[in-house]
Design a protein around this motif. Sequence first.
Motif: not given
Length: 102
Positions: A79-102
Amino acid sequence: FLICGMLMLIGETDLNLYESPTSAWSTLGTLAAVLTVQLIIEATDDCKRAAKDRVTNSQLVLRVQAKPVDEDDVADATRTQLKETQWADLGTGDVIVVRKDE
């Protein structure tokens, strides 16, 4: 500096309350010079910080986003999908994927 300069200005008026070996304008001039240098340093730092912010805000990140649920496809476990977004478009409470060495 400001208070001393103002007191010196009062003493230099026609009242001649006291005499000072230095002029009130030299004290206030020193204050103005120090504040001008500090202003230039702060403005330079703000410009550098703004440039770094623009670089950071333009980077792409993967945001976890809820997928619209079809009434016909209730059995779908994802029920979830990954969407590529710019940092400027993130808001409070958004969940992001953080990979090693990022």
